[in-house]
Design a protein around this motif. Structure first.
Motif, PDB file in Angstrom:
ATOM      1  N   ILE A 124      42.808  41.364  35.438  1.00 12.23           N
ATOM      2  CA  ILE A 124      42.465  40.135  36.289  1.00 12.23           C
ATOM      3  C   ILE A 124      41.068  39.355  35.926  1.00 12.23           C
ATOM      4  O   ILE A 124      40.341  40.416  36.022  1.00 12.23           O
ATOM      5  CB  ILE A 124      42.432  40.706  37.890  1.00 12.23           C
ATOM      6  CG1 ILE A 124      43.963  41.376  38.093  1.00 12.23           C
ATOM      7  CG2 ILE A 124      42.033  39.633  38.695  1.00 12.23           C
ATOM      8  CD1 ILE A 124      43.829  42.118  39.468  1.00 12.23           C
ATOM      9  N   ARG A 141      35.225  34.900  39.957  1.00 11.85           N
ATOM     10  CA  ARG A 141      35.617  36.079  40.025  1.00 11.85           C
ATOM     11  C   ARG A 141      36.820  36.034  40.788  1.00 11.85           C
ATOM     12  O   ARG A 141      37.119  35.110  41.435  1.00 11.85           O
ATOM     13  CB  ARG A 141      34.510  36.926  40.956  1.00 11.85           C
ATOM     14  CG  ARG A 141      33.288  37.318  40.422  1.00 11.85           C
ATOM     15  CD  ARG A 141      32.201  37.898  41.463  1.00 11.85           C
ATOM     16  NE  ARG A 141      32.942  38.890  42.409  1.00 11.85           N
ATOM     17  CZ  ARG A 141      32.859  40.215  41.918  1.00 11.85           C
ATOM     18  NH1 ARG A 141      32.354  40.709  40.681  1.00 11.85           N
ATOM     19  NH2 ARG A 141      33.862  41.077  42.785  1.00 11.85           N
ATOM     20  N   ARG A 142      37.471  37.116  40.418  1.00 12.08           N
ATOM     21  CA  ARG A 142      39.087  36.959  41.164  1.00 12.08           C
ATOM     22  C   ARG A 142      38.931  38.109  42.045  1.00 12.08           C
ATOM     23  O   ARG A 142      38.877  39.240  41.661  1.00 12.08           O
ATOM     24  CB  ARG A 142      40.192  37.285  40.028  1.00 12.08           C
ATOM     25  CG  ARG A 142      40.198  35.934  38.956  1.00 12.08           C
ATOM     26  CD  ARG A 142      40.720  34.929  39.587  1.00 12.08           C
ATOM     27  NE  ARG A 142      42.309  34.718  39.826  1.00 12.08           N
ATOM     28  CZ  ARG A 142      42.772  34.236  40.620  1.00 12.08           C
ATOM     29  NH1 ARG A 142      42.353  33.509  41.674  1.00 12.08           N
ATOM     30  NH2 ARG A 142      44.308  34.317  40.880  1.00 12.08           N
ATOM     31  N   GLU A 143      39.043  38.137  43.241  1.00 12.29           N
ATOM     32  CA  GLU A 143      38.832  39.039  44.176  1.00 12.29           C
ATOM     33  C   GLU A 143      39.936  39.081  45.064  1.00 12.29           C
ATOM     34  O   GLU A 143      40.770  38.314  45.513  1.00 12.29           O
ATOM     35  CB  GLU A 143      37.602  38.989  45.188  1.00 12.29           C
ATOM     36  CG  GLU A 143      36.291  38.605  44.322  1.00 12.29           C
ATOM     37  CD  GLU A 143      35.214  38.497  45.296  1.00 12.29           C
ATOM     38  OE1 GLU A 143      35.067  38.146  46.425  1.00 12.29           O
ATOM     39  OE2 GLU A 143      33.913  38.288  44.666  1.00 12.29           O
ATOM     40  N   PRO A 144      40.185  40.611  45.790  1.00 13.16           N
ATOM     41  CA  PRO A 144      41.463  40.910  46.688  1.00 13.16           C
ATOM     42  C   PRO A 144      41.186  40.198  48.092  1.00 13.16           C
ATOM     43  O   PRO A 144      39.890  39.629  48.242  1.00 13.16           O
ATOM     44  CB  PRO A 144      41.194  42.270  46.769  1.00 13.16           C
ATOM     45  CG  PRO A 144      39.918  42.718  46.440  1.00 13.16           C
ATOM     46  CD  PRO A 144      39.469  41.587  45.291  1.00 13.16           C
ATOM     47  N   ALA A 171      45.627  44.353  42.909  1.00 11.89           N
ATOM     48  CA  ALA A 171      44.640  43.465  43.255  1.00 11.89           C
ATOM     49  C   ALA A 171      43.418  43.756  43.819  1.00 11.89           C
ATOM     50  O   ALA A 171      42.149  43.374  44.070  1.00 11.89           O
ATOM     51  CB  ALA A 171      45.333  42.157  43.883  1.00 11.89           C
ATOM     52  N   ASN A 173      43.544  44.911  47.298  1.00 15.92           N
ATOM     53  CA  ASN A 173      43.654  44.999  48.702  1.00 15.92           C
ATOM     54  C   ASN A 173      44.281  46.274  49.251  1.00 15.92           C
ATOM     55  O   ASN A 173      44.385  47.357  48.674  1.00 15.92           O
ATOM     56  CB  ASN A 173      44.913  43.978  49.261  1.00 15.92           C
ATOM     57  CG  ASN A 173      44.628  42.381  48.484  1.00 15.92           C
ATOM     58  OD1 ASN A 173      43.922  41.889  49.172  1.00 15.92           O
ATOM     59  ND2 ASN A 173      45.256  42.170  47.373  1.00 15.92           N
ATOM     60  N   ASP A 472      48.575  36.730  41.761  1.00 21.13           N
ATOM     61  CA  ASP A 472      47.834  35.592  42.326  1.00 21.13           C
ATOM     62  C   ASP A 472      47.709  35.330  43.886  1.00 21.13           C
ATOM     63  O   ASP A 472      46.935  34.914  44.579  1.00 21.13           O
ATOM     64  CB  ASP A 472      47.909  34.242  41.840  1.00 21.13           C
ATOM     65  CG  ASP A 472      47.571  34.291  40.089  1.00 21.13           C
ATOM     66  OD1 ASP A 472      46.778  35.020  39.849  1.00 21.13           O
ATOM     67  OD2 ASP A 472      48.259  33.365  39.519  1.00 21.13           O
ATOM     68  N   TYR A 474      47.842  37.462  45.934  1.00 23.03           N
ATOM     69  CA  TYR A 474      46.997  38.596  46.371  1.00 23.03           C
ATOM     70  C   TYR A 474      45.531  38.528  46.029  1.00 23.03           C
ATOM     71  O   TYR A 474      44.747  39.491  46.324  1.00 23.03           O
ATOM     72  CB  TYR A 474      47.585  40.111  46.397  1.00 23.03           C
ATOM     73  CG  TYR A 474      49.044  39.980  47.009  1.00 23.03           C
ATOM     74  CD1 TYR A 474      49.181  40.633  48.251  1.00 23.03           C
ATOM     75  CD2 TYR A 474      50.071  40.007  46.218  1.00 23.03           C
ATOM     76  CE1 TYR A 474      50.273  40.787  48.789  1.00 23.03           C
ATOM     77  CE2 TYR A 474      51.402  39.915  46.804  1.00 23.03           C
ATOM     78  CZ  TYR A 474      51.622  40.461  47.946  1.00 23.03           C
ATOM     79  OH  TYR A 474      52.759  40.663  48.749  1.00 23.03           O
ATOM     80  N   LEU A 475      45.056  37.403  45.696  1.00 22.95           N
ATOM     81  CA  LEU A 475      43.864  37.306  44.853  1.00 22.95           C
ATOM     82  C   LEU A 475      43.131  36.028  45.555  1.00 22.95           C
ATOM     83  O   LEU A 475      43.949  35.077  45.881  1.00 22.95           O
ATOM     84  CB  LEU A 475      43.618  37.324  43.530  1.00 22.95           C
ATOM     85  CG  LEU A 475      44.166  38.391  42.763  1.00 22.95           C
ATOM     86  CD1 LEU A 475      44.548  38.245  41.529  1.00 22.95           C
ATOM     87  CD2 LEU A 475      42.746  39.589  42.610  1.00 22.95           C
ATOM     88  N   GLN A 476      41.867  35.841  45.323  1.00 16.61           N
ATOM     89  CA  GLN A 476      41.172  34.654  45.893  1.00 16.61           C
ATOM     90  C   GLN A 476      40.088  34.656  44.811  1.00 16.61           C
ATOM     91  O   GLN A 476      39.471  35.554  44.410  1.00 16.61           O
ATOM     92  CB  GLN A 476      40.634  34.466  47.096  1.00 16.61           C
ATOM     93  CG  GLN A 476      39.786  35.665  47.481  1.00 16.61           C
ATOM     94  CD  GLN A 476      39.720  35.802  49.198  1.00 16.61           C
ATOM     95  OE1 GLN A 476      39.779  34.792  49.996  1.00 16.61           O
ATOM     96  NE2 GLN A 476      39.184  37.076  49.740  1.00 16.61           N
ATOM     97  N   THR A 477      39.696  33.229  44.612  1.00 20.91           N
ATOM     98  CA  THR A 477      38.611  33.074  43.527  1.00 20.91           C
ATOM     99  C   THR A 477      37.589  32.543  44.255  1.00 20.91           C
ATOM    100  O   THR A 477      37.037  31.932  45.118  1.00 20.91           O
ATOM    101  CB  THR A 477      39.170  31.647  42.702  1.00 20.91           C
ATOM    102  OG1 THR A 477      40.567  32.124  42.088  1.00 20.91           O
ATOM    103  CG2 THR A 477      38.120  31.426  41.505  1.00 20.91           C
TER     104      THR A 477
END
Ligand code: NAD
Length: 495
Positions: A124, A141-144, A171, A173, A472, A474-477
């Protein structure tokens, strides 16, 4: 009466009963008798599980793990599931009546979701942004998301749970699982394995109880960041509304009324088997059931004869036995619903060709069985062609050409899956393009993979599970900006 086996929730790494001390029974659909007890949770239990998941997300060992270490935990979990495959398969068979023959294969396949997404955990990546402003460095950054509520139905508890858990955990979470009140046992046995695999406490929690009692407290809980839901479209709409009201991320995997389309140039022997796989496997209790069989007029009568011959041979019986092909309906309420749709179809003028009732044989009398049922002469406007029955009831609809097949196929509120049977490759690809469904199978039916995105168009849902992009969901930018200049210019204008 035999003593009932008790299953426990997993909360904060340990076994938990309901705060109220209450239990509710879980039934074996083959015998119609209670065989297990499940904690009867309420809003207090929801709160306890969500708080544990939030604590694990914001502190403790889980957020400190490297992505590679997270991935390794998922691989370890996958291996544990494989080593327990037979036991888990037996529990699910007993609890929801799914064939052991199917479940033992499924439990050996479910680990692949955890291997696949475990492998993705450390791939990721964010990006360094090509900046348009001088002296500015920026990256993503790709964050949970946080705590995910995974809500599952009764027809395929573990497979549908794996589709959510594997990307959610990869991811980073944490999760609260709410299985269906009609088939919770396998999920609770499965959830126990996370601690054994070495997951920190609180990363995976469960809460059991009736959806009507605890669904709302879970979907509206302020510490839930995302709801990953599989179930009926009516419940899905409620869950979606709660997610919108409380501004949560949501994916919805809902029902279907999938067309299985047979052209005259198909390999008919295969297409007959495909029609049976579409509607009688799992007793038709699958979201992807090919419950509308569209048959080209020129082969219609011959095809129906062949289908009747094969469907008549289907062996109903104890789902635990290897030779059984059609097991019971999972719940008594669903049995009644299926029988009521058979009455509706008859009243609408559909022609009953096979089945249409509970089997009249003594060894199946206790179980919640419905005979494989086939209606011919169905008009696509009938309720039997428009609404999801979720049972072994097939509607056959004739068509004259490709355009009419497409028009009938798409004339439905749902858009989950479709089958196309033809030896003409150009036609197959044209159909795949024109059909409004999340999955189109050509010369096969009811196939899924961790590699292939799955989800619905129209009323069949929002979002996709499986395949690389599922992570994606389960991720946020996050964008991070850094000023490289020594000074900070005019503070009164947008930079
Ligand atoms: P359901 O919608 O009745 O229940 C699904 C889950 O939601 C259960 O865990 C239930 O307890 C919970 N629930 C009930 N009310 C709730 C509420 N108000 N808030 C939150 N959660 C609530 O579905 P079901 O009868 O268990 O399952 C059958 C349905 O699931 C069918 O329509 C089928 O097509 C669908 N399904 C879809 C897929 C897919 O991937 N698209 C897969 C399997 C099943």
């Amino acid at each position: 009466m035999a003593t009932l086996e008790r299953f426990h929730n997993i909360v904060d790494g340990g076994k938990a009963t309901a705060a109220s001390g209450r239990w509710f029974p879980s039934y074996n659909p083959f015998t119609g008798e209670a065989w297990a007890e499940i904690p009867h949770g309420d809003a207090t239990d929801v709160d306890r599980a969500v708080i544990a998941a939030d604590r694990a997300f914001t502190g403790g060992d889980w957020p400190k793990l490297t992505a590679s270490a997270r991935g390794k935990l998922l691989h370890r979990f996958a291996d544990l599931v494989l080593s327990e495959a037979e036991r888990l398969a037996r529990i699910e068979t007993r609890d929801n009546g799914k064939l052991f023959a199917e479940m033992s294969g499924q439990l050996r396949y479910i680990p692949e979701w955890f291997h696949y997404f475990g492998g993705l955990a450390d791939k990721i990546e964010g990006a360094v942004l090509p900046m348009d402003k001088p002296n500015m460095f920026a990256f993503t950054r790709r964050e949970p998301l946080g705590v995910v509520a995974a809500i599952t139905p009764w027809n395929s508890p573990l497979l549908l749970l794996a589709w959510k858990l594997a990307p959610a955990l990869a991811a980073g979470n944490t999760v609260v699982i709410k299985p269906s009140e009609f088939a919770s046992a396998s999920t609770l046995a499965f959830a126990e394995l996370f601690a054994k695999a070495g997951f920190p406490k609180g990363v995976v929690n469960t809460v059991t109880g009736y959806g009507s009692e605890i669904g709302q407290s879970l979907t509206e809980h302020p510490l839930i960041a995302k709801i990953a839901f599989t179930g009926g479209d009516a419940t899905g709409a409620q869950v979606g509304a709660a997610a919108t009201r409380h501004l949560k991320h949501v994916t919805l995997e809902l029902g279907g009324k999938s067309p299985n389309i047979v052209f005259a140039d198909a390999r008919l022997d295969n297409a007959v088997k495909g029609a049976v796989a579409g509607i009688f496997a799992a007793s038709g209790q699958t979201c992807i059931a090919g419950s509308r069989l569209l048959v080209e007029r020129s082969i219609h009568d011959d095809f129906v004869d062949r289908l009747l011959a094969l469907a008549r041979q289907a062996k109903l019986g104890d789902p635990a036995e290897a030779e059984t092909q059609v097991g019971p309906i999972t719940t008594e309420a669903q049995l009644k619903k299926v029988l009521s749709y058979i009455d509706i179809a008859k009243a609408e003028g559909a022609k009953l060709m096979l089945g249409g009732k509970r089997p009249e044989v003594p060894h199946l009398a206790q179980g919640w069985f419905v005979e494989p049922t086939i209606f011919a002469g169905v008009d696509n406007r009938m309720r039997i062609a428009r609404e999801e029955v979720f049972g072994p009831v097939l509607s056959i609809i004739p068509f004259s050409d490709e355009d009419e097949a497409v028009s009938i196929a798409n004339d439905n509120a749902y858009g989950l899956a479709a089958g196309v049977w033809t030896e003409n490759a150009r036609r197959a690809l044209r159909m795949a393009e024109r059909i409004r469904a999340g999955t189109v199978w050509i010369n096969t039916y009811r196939a899924v993979s961790y590699l292939a995105p799955f989800g619905g168009m129209k009323r069949s849902g929002l979002g996709r599970e499986s395949g690389m992009r599922a992570i994606d969901e389960y991720l946020q930018t996050k964008s991070v900006w850094m000023n490289l200049a020594e000074d900070f210019p005019n503070p009164f204008v947008l930079r």
